[in-house]
Design a protein around this motif. Structure first.
Motif, short mmCIF file in Angstrom:
data_model
loop_
_atom_site.label_atom_id
_atom_site.label_comp_id
_atom_site.label_asym_id
_atom_site.label_seq_id
_atom_site.Cartn_x
_atom_site.Cartn_y
_atom_site.Cartn_z
N GLU A 294 -57.74 -23.95 17.77
CA GLU A 294 -58.93 -23.51 18.50
C GLU A 294 -58.42 -22.98 19.83
O GLU A 294 -57.73 -23.70 20.57
CB GLU A 294 -59.89 -24.67 18.71
N CYS A 295 -58.72 -21.71 20.13
CA CYS A 295 -58.08 -21.04 21.26
C CYS A 295 -59.08 -20.39 22.21
O CYS A 295 -60.14 -19.92 21.80
CB CYS A 295 -57.15 -19.93 20.76
N ASP A 296 -58.67 -20.33 23.46
CA ASP A 296 -59.28 -19.44 24.44
C ASP A 296 -58.43 -18.18 24.41
O ASP A 296 -57.19 -18.27 24.41
CB ASP A 296 -59.26 -20.06 25.84
N ILE A 297 -59.07 -17.02 24.36
CA ILE A 297 -58.36 -15.76 24.23
C ILE A 297 -58.48 -14.95 25.51
O ILE A 297 -59.59 -14.71 25.99
CB ILE A 297 -58.91 -14.91 23.05
N GLU A 298 -57.35 -14.54 26.03
CA GLU A 298 -57.33 -13.63 27.17
C GLU A 298 -57.14 -12.22 26.63
O GLU A 298 -56.18 -11.95 25.90
CB GLU A 298 -56.17 -13.98 28.11
N LEU A 299 -58.05 -11.32 26.97
CA LEU A 299 -57.91 -9.91 26.60
C LEU A 299 -57.09 -9.22 27.68
O LEU A 299 -57.46 -9.22 28.85
CB LEU A 299 -59.28 -9.23 26.49
N VAL A 300 -55.98 -8.64 27.30
CA VAL A 300 -55.08 -7.96 28.22
C VAL A 300 -55.38 -6.47 28.12
O VAL A 300 -55.27 -5.88 27.04
CB VAL A 300 -53.60 -8.23 27.85
N THR A 301 -55.74 -5.85 29.25
CA THR A 301 -56.09 -4.44 29.25
C THR A 301 -55.10 -3.57 30.01
O THR A 301 -55.12 -2.35 29.85
CB THR A 301 -57.50 -4.22 29.84
N ASP A 302 -54.24 -4.16 30.79
CA ASP A 302 -53.22 -3.39 31.50
C ASP A 302 -52.28 -2.75 30.48
O ASP A 302 -51.65 -3.46 29.68
CB ASP A 302 -52.43 -4.31 32.45
#
Length: 164
Positions: free
Chosen positions: A99-107
């Motif tokens: 079960e994860c928290d997801i960081e969206l990387v846009t750089d």
């Protein structure tokens, strides 16, 4: 409960298992309230089996098209459940649910770094500069995914010695 404890992977086994597998199934919450499942390649990060509770810092990195359904879903709700599994019979079942928290990387540069790590993992022996150029073309259309577990469940039925 003793049976559950008997099949749980140790932190070291968990890190090795995740490093040895190649595909993760990612479940995000779709726009109509149903799970959306997709398969992704991934790169393990921060694999330190000596870490202490609640879970080893076993993060996974991946990327996807910015307009994909999973990216849109994660923009709305940055939680997902990831599944890595193997085995074709009960006594061979092994897996991990994260079960994860997801960081969206846009750089774009950071996305390209993730893409290069994926390319190197899944195309061993390929020339790095060639991979870098292919990834550079793809990176502007993609987002990176950094998956940080908040809860991990694992199982390894091979530990049962063929008994049920």
């Amino acid at each position: 409960m003793a049976r559950r404890a008997a099949i749980r992977m140790t932190a070291d086994e968990l890190v090795r298992y995740v490093a040895d597998r190649t595909v993760v199934t990612v479940a995000t919450m779709g726009p109509h309230g149903r799970p959306h499942l997709s398969a992704l390649w991934y790169v393990p990060q921060d694999t330190d089996p000596a870490a202490t509770p609640p879970v080893p810092p076993l993060r996974l990195a991946s990327w996807t098209y910015a307009r994909s359904q999973k990216a849109v879903n994660l923009g709305r709700d940055p939680r997902a459940t990831l599944l890595i599994e193997s085995g074709d019979s009960y006594d061979q079942l092994r897996g991990v649910s994260l079960e994860c928290d997801i960081e969206l990387v846009t750089d774009t540069e950071a996305v390209a770094d993730i893409g290069l790590a994926l390319a190197r993992r899944y195309t061993p022996g390929a020339e790095v500069e060639l991979l870098r150029s292919v990834v550079a073309e793809q990176a502007p259309k993609r987002v990176g995914l950094i998956c940080t577990p908040t809860r991990i469940a694992s199982w390894d039925h091979t530990k049962l010695g063929g008994t049920y």
